[in-house]
Write a protein that holds these residues in place. Structure first.
Motif, PDB file in Angstrom:
ATOM      1  N   SER A 442      -0.072  -9.666   5.405  1.00  0.00           N
ATOM      2  CA  SER A 442       0.050  -8.205   5.349  1.00  0.00           C
ATOM      3  C   SER A 442       0.148  -7.353   6.532  1.00  0.00           C
ATOM      4  O   SER A 442       1.018  -6.594   6.688  1.00  0.00           O
ATOM      5  N   SER A 443      -0.194  -8.014   7.730  1.00  0.00           N
ATOM      6  CA  SER A 443       0.220  -7.516   9.154  1.00  0.00           C
ATOM      7  C   SER A 443       1.488  -7.404   9.410  1.00  0.00           C
ATOM      8  O   SER A 443       1.950  -6.472  10.109  1.00  0.00           O
ATOM      9  N   ASP A 446       3.481  -5.163   7.128  1.00  0.00           N
ATOM     10  CA  ASP A 446       3.265  -3.527   7.697  1.00  0.00           C
ATOM     11  C   ASP A 446       3.908  -3.209   8.725  1.00  0.00           C
ATOM     12  O   ASP A 446       4.557  -2.178   9.128  1.00  0.00           O
ATOM     13  N   VAL A 463       3.165  -9.147  16.684  1.00  0.00           N
ATOM     14  CA  VAL A 463       1.986  -9.253  15.456  1.00  0.00           C
ATOM     15  C   VAL A 463       1.535 -10.790  15.405  1.00  0.00           C
ATOM     16  O   VAL A 463       2.461 -11.997  15.599  1.00  0.00           O
TER      17      VAL A 463
END
Length: 635
Positions: A442-443, A446, A463
């Motif tokens: 998810s990171s 995003d 990330v």
């Protein structure tokens, strides 16, 4: 100047002004406190369920669902409607728990401190080699978010109180033999049926659609024809495995790592211990005297194992002759540990030893000497670990460098890629739902859809995909969410509307046939007009009949036929066709013995009883629910 300020502040006027300032802050503080926003998600009989409680329960349930359903749950979680129901379900569970807790309090149900302590000491999660280990206990509860042991004890007390109440409720349920016979008879019941299938496809040829109907459907259902928001990114990755593959170690490096981490390749001295425990009770002196008497009997030749089985307060080990299995130094209470490792010969017995648990007599039953694996034996493992650790150190160092370069040169990934000798790659189209690795986190998603990447068209922040993988991205192509033009989807809409109208026509036909059939009319010729005939099936079972599942299900919903009434209905089949169904006879099922049936029925009754109990608590309860949003903090 400071001296002048100090002297001036001693005057009456200054003190009055200072008093007003203090009063202003005090009043403002109190007002701020009293006007604080209520962030609770629900109120149950005057007790609030806090946002923090909801956040923890929400995250725990989300983690369970992700583990159980994997990518499927990630897809579902992209649906706002599904997640709204998901959040409401979490609140429902918290409300139910609060009602049970309040009822437990009203019934004065308590869990004793001694039982809490005993439960903790016997939990396998907190044991090392079958023995409670306080360091492991503290480490594990801290990892679970309980930073004080009292917090965990309070949590455990609440859970045990709930369990005590619910177990008392469901344990009282049982099934009777006649209920089991009725259940098996129903399960094994068979039915004789006949049915005719009306193929909906035959009505499509005569369906006519206007352009206006297609346009109206398109305008009313535009959400069904949306292109999802998508993005392609250029990206570079930094991963530990790639770094490790380039690490070169000398023999000196390998030897140094081995020597610095020799404990990893050493099997510690181990001893197999048996013990007899006599607890203090109300009279410590009497307990010591009892232990000394047992020691005298052991020294006189009586069997240690038999005495442990008969007298030891540690009943678990006592059943096995007092055996505690293999232990290493430092695992047990310090006094116990010192005595156990002071024993020199197999079969030797200690003096009476006092610990926090009581008085012990310890016996050495077996022994393993310390063993150190040589470097030659473990060289491959040493090299792999040394490379991995060096790569991990380098990974964090390069992360900082990549973060710096991608920030200082935000219009290109080339500088950051050059610093780590990486190749800039391009992803496929990414959505906010499920994607292939490394875009399945998810990171990462995003970051790919962030303003800095899409709108400002700059490099993303670095990330961390995992502890060993990091990624930086920048925009390659972006496709906004949009409704497909009518020209592109008109054929799809036409197919859908034709199928819908054909199904409606088939439904009208089969409804008319059912009315005629129930009135006693012979509908054979009418069925033939639609290419259908009555098909007979005897001894149809609930499961495994080979029929369409909808047809079998409806066959067992229909009432038993009688002379006065035909038992018939229409059925929508799974393939889009329709059927006219009649039950001609109901055959009583055979009663068979099933070894697990009683337990299964009892579990079903217990579950129903618990749900009824919770519903009864809601009657008259004052429950206020508030709108909840997905928590922003991850636990």
């Amino acid at each position: 100047m400071l001296e002048n300020i100090r002297e001036s502040s001693q005057g009456l006027t200054a003190k009055i002004i200072l008093g007003f300032i203090i009063l202003t802050f005090a009043v403002a503080g109190i007002g701020s406190y009293n006007n604080s926003v209520d962030t609770s998600v629900a109120d149950v009989n005057g007790e609030q369920i806090s946002q923090d409680e909801f956040n923890k329960a929400y995250q725990a349930q989300r983690n369970r669902m992700a583990q159980q359903f994997g990518d499927m749950f990630e897809t579902l979680s992209a649906d706002p409607s599904y997640m709204s129901n998901f959040r409401n379900g979490v609140v429902d569970n918290l409300i139910n728990q609060k009602l049970v807790d309040q009822n437990s309090e009203a019934l004065a149900i308590r869990v004793a401190d001694q039982r809490i302590k005993s439960t903790i000491r016997n939990m396998p999660e907190f044991q090392v080699d079958g023995v409670f280990d306080n360091n492991r206990y503290l480490a594990m509860i801290n990892q679970a978010g309980f930073y004080q042991s009292s917090d965990f004890r309070d949590y455990l007390r609440t859970e045990m109180t709930r369990r005590q109440l619910t177990q008392a409720l469901i344990a009282s349920e049982f099934s009777l033999p006649y209920q089991e016979d009725m259940f098996t008879a129903l399960q094994n019941q068979q039915r004789d049926i006949r049915f005719a299938t009306i193929n909906a496809e035959q009505f499509k040829a005569n369906i006519e659609l206007s352009d206006e109907e297609i346009n109206d459907y398109y305008l009313a259902n535009q959400s069904r024809f949306e292109n999802q928001e998508q993005v392609k990114v250029n990206y570079i990755t930094l991963d530990v495995d790639t770094i490790a593959s380039k690490v070169v170690l000398t023999d000196a490096d390998v030897k140094a790592y081995y020597q610095n981490n020799i404990s990893q390749y050493r099997d510690e001295e181990q001893r197999r211990i048996a013990h007899i425990l006599i607890e203090f009770g109300d009279d410590e002196a009497a307990a010591k005297a009892s232990t000394e008497a047992l020691l005298t009997r052991i020294n006189a030749g009586e069997d240690f194992a038999e005495l442990a089985k008969e007298h030891s307060a540690d009943t678990f080990s006592g059943e096995n002759g007092g055996d505690l299995d293999w232990i290493e130094s430092g695992v047990m209470d310090s006094a116990f540990d010192d005595a156990a490792f002071a024993l020199t010969g197999i079969g030797s017995v200690s003096d009476v030893i006092k610990t926090d648990f009581g008085f012990h007599i310890i016996k050495l039953t077996d022994y393993k000497a310390e063993k150190v694996q040589s470097l030659a034996e473990v060289r491959d493992a040493v090299v792999a670990k040394a490379k991995s650790e060096k790569a991990q150190d380098k990974f964090f160092e390069l992360q900082q460098e990549v973060a710096r370069l991608s920030f200082e040169f935000p219009d290109s990934l080339d500088d950051a890629a050059g610093a780590i000798n990486a190749t800039v790659k391009t992803s496929g189209w990414l959505t906010r739902g499920a994607n292939a690795a490394p875009f399945d986190v998810s990171s990462v998603v995003d970051a790919a859809f962030s303003d800095i990447v899409i709108n400002e068209q700059l490099n993303s922040d670095i990330v961390e995909v995992s502890d060993s993988l990091a990624i930086v991205m920048r925009l390659n192509k972006y496709q906004d969410a949009s409704v497909k033009p009518l020209a592109e989807v008109s054929g799809q809409i036409k197919t859908m509307l034709v199928a819908k109208k054909a199904s409606e026509k088939a439904q009208t036909v089969v409804d008319e046939l059912l009315v005629a059939f129930k009135s006693g009319t012979d509908i054979t010729e009418q069925l033939a007009e639609f290419g259908a005939t009555m098909e007979v099936k005897t001894a149809v079972t609930r499961v495994g009949s080979g029929l369409d599942a909808s047809l079998a299900r409806e066959a067992f919903k229909l009432p038993r036929p009688s002379e006065d009434a035909v038992s018939a209905t229409t059925v929508n089949l799974s393939n889009g066709n329709l059927a006219l169904l009649e039950v001609q006879a109901v055959n009583v099922g055979e009663v068979k013995d099933s070894p697990n049936l009683s337990q299964q029925l009892t579990q079903q009754l217990a579950q129903a009883a618990y749900l009824s109990y919770v519903e009864s608590l809601k009657v008259g309860a004052e429950i206020v629910r508030r709108k909840v949003q997905a928590p922003t903090t991850q636990y």
